[in-house]
Design a protein around this motif. Structure first.
Motif, PDB file in Angstrom:
ATOM      1  N   CYS A 160      58.126  69.663 -74.476  1.00 33.37           N
ATOM      2  CA  CYS A 160      59.530  70.057 -74.539  1.00 33.37           C
ATOM      3  C   CYS A 160      59.967  70.470 -75.930  1.00 33.37           C
ATOM      4  O   CYS A 160      61.155  70.670 -76.174  1.00 33.37           O
ATOM      5  N   SER A 161      58.999  70.631 -76.848  1.00 29.65           N
ATOM      6  CA  SER A 161      59.415  70.896 -78.220  1.00 29.65           C
ATOM      7  C   SER A 161      60.127  72.242 -78.353  1.00 29.65           C
ATOM      8  O   SER A 161      60.895  72.437 -79.281  1.00 29.65           O
ATOM      9  N   THR A 177      64.607  70.837 -70.737  1.00 28.75           N
ATOM     10  CA  THR A 177      64.006  69.532 -71.017  1.00 28.75           C
ATOM     11  C   THR A 177      64.295  68.563 -69.877  1.00 28.75           C
ATOM     12  O   THR A 177      63.396  67.855 -69.413  1.00 28.75           O
ATOM     13  N   GLU A 182      61.613  66.675 -67.630  1.00 28.21           N
ATOM     14  CA  GLU A 182      61.587  65.207 -67.548  1.00 28.21           C
ATOM     15  C   GLU A 182      61.707  64.737 -66.103  1.00 28.21           C
ATOM     16  O   GLU A 182      61.065  63.771 -65.691  1.00 28.21           O
ATOM     17  N   THR A 216      55.241  63.125 -77.797  1.00 33.48           N
ATOM     18  CA  THR A 216      56.574  63.652 -78.056  1.00 33.48           C
ATOM     19  C   THR A 216      57.051  63.211 -79.430  1.00 33.48           C
ATOM     20  O   THR A 216      56.637  62.173 -79.959  1.00 33.48           O
ATOM     21  N   GLN A 234      63.352  60.974 -75.711  1.00 30.12           N
ATOM     22  CA  GLN A 234      62.542  61.403 -74.565  1.00 30.12           C
ATOM     23  C   GLN A 234      61.539  60.323 -74.181  1.00 30.12           C
ATOM     24  O   GLN A 234      61.378  60.001 -73.003  1.00 30.12           O
TER      25      GLN A 234
END
Ligand SMILES: Nc1ncnc2c1ncn2[C@@H]1O[C@H](COP(=O)(O)OP(=O)(O)OP(=O)(O)O)[C@@H](O)[C@H]1O
Ligand SMILES: [Mg+2]
Lengths: 437, 287
Positions: free
Chosen positions: B211-212, B219, B223, B239, B244
């Motif tokens: 998700c960077s 995101t 998730e 992460t 997160q």
């Protein structure tokens, strides 16, 4: 200069931008100089290429036309086909020179002297009867009739008509004497001399007579050689590159192989010719002077180029693509063939075409394996004796007759056209394979 | 032998940070790195890049139906460790892995084990989005196709659609499936890579900062997907976002300069870190 301690907030940034601006001018000047230099280099290159082309075309364009006489030739049945069978083999072997000479004698009745007659006969090429034979075989009804034929002129007359012989030079320095010039002028006045498109140049093999020498043999020789060389060197080269780049372990042996491949690329090509002579002809008994042995030698010669450029192309494929493929469970071979090869293909093709272009123009190693032999027949396969374009050019450039000078240039034009087509094919193939995504 | 090692490890785990001799200088793993029913279990894993050691004696288990998050400062070896789990490090010259890594009890570094089916079972989403330079459809369909997961085009189409939907990309790309995957934005590319990975339905999914490059909405979708996938799979996720890690994972492992410093229930790690380094990191005093 403002003291930074007095007003640090405004003075410091302004000074920095002043420095940048001052250096900017110099940086742009540097860039302009560099661009000018580049443009000059490209311009110079273009000028030389243009000069080269102008020279070759200027010397060679006349070779695409050939001088013919329009003569009324009577093909009496007694002479051509005494038994009336119209069998093509009889027709091919018949004597067509006599009718041509008879025709000349009728046009120049005043020539009586034996020596003069022989001279008159020599204005016609020794290959002229052959052309009539071809016409008669194609149309046997010509037998027994009198009709106008285009009779091929001797190369000296061809040169005279094309203006390469200086009429003001002393007679003894000329290949054509005043009497012959008189006859030709008379024929020209009667409208019997014409320059026609030189089909012989494209349909015949080489010959001792310039007017009968053609490029077809060498062209076909080059074609067979290149096709075979490509079929051998591309798969071998690309395969070797993939193995070395992607699968081979990195150790002393592969280092050694790598160094040797790089060295082989720099080996003078004639060494490959000697190798071919010793190994392919001497040891394996491959027939000499054939496209087969030439292709084998040229394959050896171009392999290093292809391997090196293919490896470079493989190296330029980002490793993340390999990881992506391996990450979803593709095998190393699938990774190569599905993802890496398509991306490396344009680079590999460029290298291969460069190698092939080099092979097309290569002369030295082919001299060693008998491609320099005088071969009149147009080759019909990979094991027929043949010569290739550059060797043909070399041979013609070496011939003393004036007629071969223009043929040399014309052959160079054909070679360049061949190269141009190959490069075009490369560009098209690249575009087909290149995906900019 | 295994039980013995575990017994010793458990004792270490039982100690609290204050009890640890040497405090910050200790590199022994704090917390219990074992689980009752491990899907993957790593023991004493060392990884070298040439002569540089990137992972130092890490032991860690991943349970079935759990999300394990790995956190730690940049360059501490999270990606390196993750890449060991599906032998992705094989492709790097000079990279050496020792110790044992087992998937369902089988050593994946065993000479007889074929890494190709292993990578189909242990899928990976890479740190940098790396779509194939092919169409969006082809990107997702490639894995199922080479493994023969579908019988016909309709099944494949359905699989591509469901994978893209799960990755939250379907609505954005459904009209341009034949367009190049590399023409998508960075975040879209990352979701495409996620869709590509889940299309082959791996049993363990390794995600390296998935998700960077994503905005909060995407995101959230990823998730949600991770949460959903947990029902059937094991997931290890690297992460840099502590939030997160707290949201998606059940267990968290903290890495520092190649050492696994602390591992434990995510809740415990974030509310009550036992090692000084962990505490510094999650309270923002470090890294
Ligand atoms: N291919 C490689 N060759 C040599 N050294 C490497 C290689 N890949 C990583 N390293 C080194 O190994 C160490 C760990 O790298 P790794 O990529 O695992 O860090 P990371 O924890 O994933 O960092 P980030 O959070 O920045 O992604 C780093 O010091 C790095 O320089
Ligand atoms: Mg990383």
């Amino acid at each position: 200069m403002t003291d930074p301690s007095v007003n640090p907030d405004t003075s410091t940034p302004r000074r920095a931008i002043d420095v940048v601006n001052a250096s900017l001018k110099r940086r742009y000047a540097k860039e302009r100089r560099f661009r000018l230099l580049g443009a000059t280099a490209v311009g110079l290159g273009l000028v030389f290429v243009l000069l080269l082309f102008a020279d070759i075309v200027g010397k060679g364009y006349t070779a695409f036309q050939q001088t013919y006489y329009r003569l009324p030739v009577t093909l009496s049945a007694d002479l051509v086909d005494p038994e009336g069978t119209r069998d093509p083999r009889t027709l091919a072997r018949a004597d067509y020179m006599t009718p041509i000479r008879q025709s000349l004698r009728q046009l120049f009745p005043e020539v009586k002297d034996r020596r003069e007659r022989r001279q008159l006969n020599s204005i016609v090429s020794v290959g002229a009867p052959q052309l009539i034979a071809e016409a008669v075989i194609a149309n046997p009804d010509l037998i027994g009739t009198t009709s106008d034929f285009w009779i091929l002129a001797d190369d000296d007359i061809d040169m005279l008509v094309k203006g390469y012989i200086d009429r003001n030079a002393p007679e003894s320095d000329r290949r054509v004497d005043d009497r012959v010039i008189g006859w030709i002028d008379r024929l020209e006045d009667e409208g019997r001399v014409a320059k026609r498109f030189n089909t012989i140049f494209f349909t015949h093999g080489t010959s001792r007579e310039p007017e009968l020498a053609g490029i077809a043999g060498a062209l076909m020789g080059s074609f067979y050689t290149l096709v075979l060389a490509l079929a051998l060197s591309f798969p071998i080269g690309v395969g070797a590159a993939i193995y070395l780049e992607e699968f081979a372990p990195r150790n002393r042996w592969t280092d050694l192989i790598e160094v040797n491949i790089n060295n082989l690329a720099a080996v003078p090509s004639i060494v490959f010719g000697l190798l071919g002579l010793a190994v392919f002809i001497g040891f394996f008994g491959v027939p000499r002077s054939t496209p087969l042995v030439a292709a084998l030698v040229l394959t050896l010669m171009t392999l290093p180029t292809i391997i090196i450029s293919s490896r470079a192309a493989l190296k330029s494929v980002p490793p993340s693509i390999r990881e992506a493929a391996l990450g979803v469970g593709a095998s190393p071979l699938q990774t190569q063939f599905h993802h890496v090869l398509p991306l490396a293909m344009p680079g590999m093709l460029t290298g291969t075409i460069l190698g092939m272009a080099q092979a097309l123009g290569e002369t030295a190693p082919l001299l060693m394996i008998g491609m320099i032999a005088f071969i009149v027949d147009v080759p019909g396969g990979f094991t027929d004796p043949a010569t290739v374009l550059p060797v043909q050019i070399f041979l013609w450039a070496d011939s003393p007759e004036r007629g071969f000078v223009e043929r040399t240039s014309a052959a160079i034009m054909v070679l360049l056209a061949f190269l141009f087509l190959m490069n075009l094919a490369a560009v098209l193939l690249r575009r087909r394979f290149e995906r900019r995504w | 032998m295994n039980t013995m090692a575990e017994a010793i490890d458990k004792t270490t785990g039982a100690m609290s940070a204050s009890e640890l001799a040497g405090g910050i200088h200790s590199r022994a793993t704090v917390g219990d790195f074992t689980v009752a029913d491990p899907r993957m279990s790593c023991r004493d894993v060392d990884v070298w890049y040439g002569s540089k050691q990137a992972i130092k004696g890490v032991s860690l288990d991943i349970a079935q139906n759990e999300v394990l998050s790995m956190i730690g400062p940049s360059g501490c070896g999270k990606s390196t460790f993750l890449r060991c789990l599906n032998r992705m490090n094989d492709t790097i010259d000079g990279c050496r892995v020792t110790g044992s890594i087992r998937l369902d009890g089988q050593d994946i570094y065993d000479r007889s084990l074929d890494p190709v089916p292993l990578r189909a079972r242990v899928g990976m989403v890479f740190q940098k989005p790396n779509p194939f330079p092919k169409s969006i459809y082809e990107n997702v369909a490639y894995g199922p196709r080479i493994h023969g997961l579908t019988n016909n085009r309709t099944e494949l189409d359905a699989l591509v659609e469901s994978s893209l939907r799960k990755a939250g990309l379907w609505e954005e790309v459904k009209d341009r499936l034949d367009q190049p995957g590399t023409g998508l934005s960075g975040g879209q590319q990352q979701r495409l890579c996620i869709a590509r990975t889940i299309a082959v339905s791996p049993e363990v999914i390794l995600m390296d900062e998935p998700c960077s490059a994503l905005d909060p909405i995407a995101t959230a979708i990823v998730e949600e997907l991770i949460d959903e996938l947990r029902a059937n799979y094991s997931i290890a996720i690297v992460t840099h976002s502590m939030q997160q890690a707290a949201r998606v994972s059940q267990r968290t492992a903290y890495f520092h300069l190649g050492d696994l410093i602390e591992v434990g229930e995510t809740n415990d790690i974030f509310t009550n870190p036992r090692h000084k380094l962990t505490e510094d990191y999650i309270t923002g005093r470090f890294g």
